[in-house]
Write a protein that holds these residues in place. Sequence first.
Motif, PDB file in Angstrom:
ATOM      1  N   TYR A 199       7.871  -6.620   1.652  1.00  0.00           N
ATOM      2  CA  TYR A 199       6.823  -7.541   1.246  1.00  0.00           C
ATOM      3  C   TYR A 199       5.527  -6.744   1.151  1.00  0.00           C
ATOM      4  O   TYR A 199       5.298  -5.824   1.946  1.00  0.00           O
ATOM      5  CB  TYR A 199       6.675  -8.684   2.264  1.00  0.00           C
ATOM      6  CG  TYR A 199       5.937  -9.864   1.715  1.00  0.00           C
ATOM      7  CD1 TYR A 199       6.589 -10.805   0.928  1.00  0.00           C
ATOM      8  CD2 TYR A 199       4.583 -10.038   1.960  1.00  0.00           C
ATOM      9  CE1 TYR A 199       5.910 -11.886   0.400  1.00  0.00           C
ATOM     10  CE2 TYR A 199       3.899 -11.113   1.436  1.00  0.00           C
ATOM     11  CZ  TYR A 199       4.568 -12.039   0.656  1.00  0.00           C
ATOM     12  OH  TYR A 199       3.887 -13.110   0.124  1.00  0.00           O
ATOM     13  N   VAL A 200       4.672  -7.066   0.165  1.00  0.00           N
ATOM     14  CA  VAL A 200       3.451  -6.308  -0.082  1.00  0.00           C
ATOM     15  C   VAL A 200       2.257  -7.251  -0.175  1.00  0.00           C
ATOM     16  O   VAL A 200       2.326  -8.278  -0.854  1.00  0.00           O
ATOM     17  CB  VAL A 200       3.561  -5.515  -1.408  1.00  0.00           C
ATOM     18  CG1 VAL A 200       2.273  -4.770  -1.705  1.00  0.00           C
ATOM     19  CG2 VAL A 200       4.745  -4.569  -1.379  1.00  0.00           C
ATOM     20  N   ASP A 201       1.180  -6.897   0.503  1.00  0.00           N
ATOM     21  CA  ASP A 201      -0.116  -7.528   0.268  1.00  0.00           C
ATOM     22  C   ASP A 201      -0.909  -6.572  -0.604  1.00  0.00           C
ATOM     23  O   ASP A 201      -0.950  -5.363  -0.347  1.00  0.00           O
ATOM     24  CB  ASP A 201      -0.882  -7.747   1.572  1.00  0.00           C
ATOM     25  CG  ASP A 201      -0.494  -9.023   2.287  1.00  0.00           C
ATOM     26  OD1 ASP A 201       0.084  -9.925   1.651  1.00  0.00           O
ATOM     27  OD2 ASP A 201      -0.773  -9.130   3.494  1.00  0.00           O
ATOM     28  N   GLY A 202      -1.542  -7.105  -1.661  1.00  0.00           N
ATOM     29  CA  GLY A 202      -2.370  -6.290  -2.536  1.00  0.00           C
ATOM     30  C   GLY A 202      -3.782  -6.849  -2.582  1.00  0.00           C
ATOM     31  O   GLY A 202      -3.971  -8.065  -2.527  1.00  0.00           O
ATOM     32  N   PHE A 203      -4.759  -5.952  -2.674  1.00  0.00           N
ATOM     33  CA  PHE A 203      -6.176  -6.328  -2.694  1.00  0.00           C
ATOM     34  C   PHE A 203      -6.880  -5.514  -3.764  1.00  0.00           C
ATOM     35  O   PHE A 203      -6.608  -4.328  -3.930  1.00  0.00           O
ATOM     36  CB  PHE A 203      -6.852  -5.992  -1.354  1.00  0.00           C
ATOM     37  CG  PHE A 203      -6.164  -6.561  -0.156  1.00  0.00           C
ATOM     38  CD1 PHE A 203      -6.577  -7.756   0.404  1.00  0.00           C
ATOM     39  CD2 PHE A 203      -5.092  -5.893   0.428  1.00  0.00           C
ATOM     40  CE1 PHE A 203      -5.938  -8.275   1.519  1.00  0.00           C
ATOM     41  CE2 PHE A 203      -4.456  -6.396   1.540  1.00  0.00           C
ATOM     42  CZ  PHE A 203      -4.877  -7.592   2.086  1.00  0.00           C
ATOM     43  N   VAL A 204      -7.814  -6.131  -4.465  1.00  0.00           N
ATOM     44  CA  VAL A 204      -8.669  -5.423  -5.421  1.00  0.00           C
ATOM     45  C   VAL A 204     -10.098  -5.879  -5.139  1.00  0.00           C
ATOM     46  O   VAL A 204     -10.360  -7.078  -5.028  1.00  0.00           O
ATOM     47  CB  VAL A 204      -8.268  -5.728  -6.880  1.00  0.00           C
ATOM     48  CG1 VAL A 204      -9.187  -5.002  -7.854  1.00  0.00           C
ATOM     49  CG2 VAL A 204      -6.813  -5.342  -7.130  1.00  0.00           C
ATOM     50  N   LEU A 205     -11.015  -4.901  -5.029  1.00  0.00           N
ATOM     51  CA  LEU A 205     -12.390  -5.241  -4.686  1.00  0.00           C
ATOM     52  C   LEU A 205     -13.360  -4.209  -5.234  1.00  0.00           C
ATOM     53  O   LEU A 205     -12.986  -3.063  -5.469  1.00  0.00           O
ATOM     54  CB  LEU A 205     -12.562  -5.358  -3.171  1.00  0.00           C
ATOM     55  CG  LEU A 205     -12.204  -4.117  -2.364  1.00  0.00           C
ATOM     56  CD1 LEU A 205     -13.174  -3.952  -1.220  1.00  0.00           C
ATOM     57  CD2 LEU A 205     -10.798  -4.276  -1.806  1.00  0.00           C
TER      58      LEU A 205
END
Length: 121
Positions: free
Chosen positions: A3-9
Amino acid sequence: MHYVDGFVLPVPRANVDAYRQLAQRAGEVWMSHGALQYWECLGDDVPMGKVTSFPQAVQLKDDEVVVFSRILYPSRAERDRINAAAMADPRLADMDPANLPFDGKRMFWGGFQTMLELNKA
């Protein structure tokens, strides 16, 4: 499958070192609670799109850079457990959302089930 959490900021270029320090501490916390990988990636080739793009998605300003982050977990259940433990970890207690080195209002994220995994042994 993982399972992967992805973030863009967006991170102001002047705050990249402060963000790196924050990410280092957060990564150590997540890893200590069972995350398999913690990656922070500084945008190097993220062109402006005609319809959509990373810069458009975070309303990137001229003095900012896009950061893409991902955390890898053994499963969704483990992700939920690890995130709860990390958020309650006293090593992160002093992180005030009002004092982060980026604009959290323009950050987006999500959790993803892997559907294909190819790895070098």
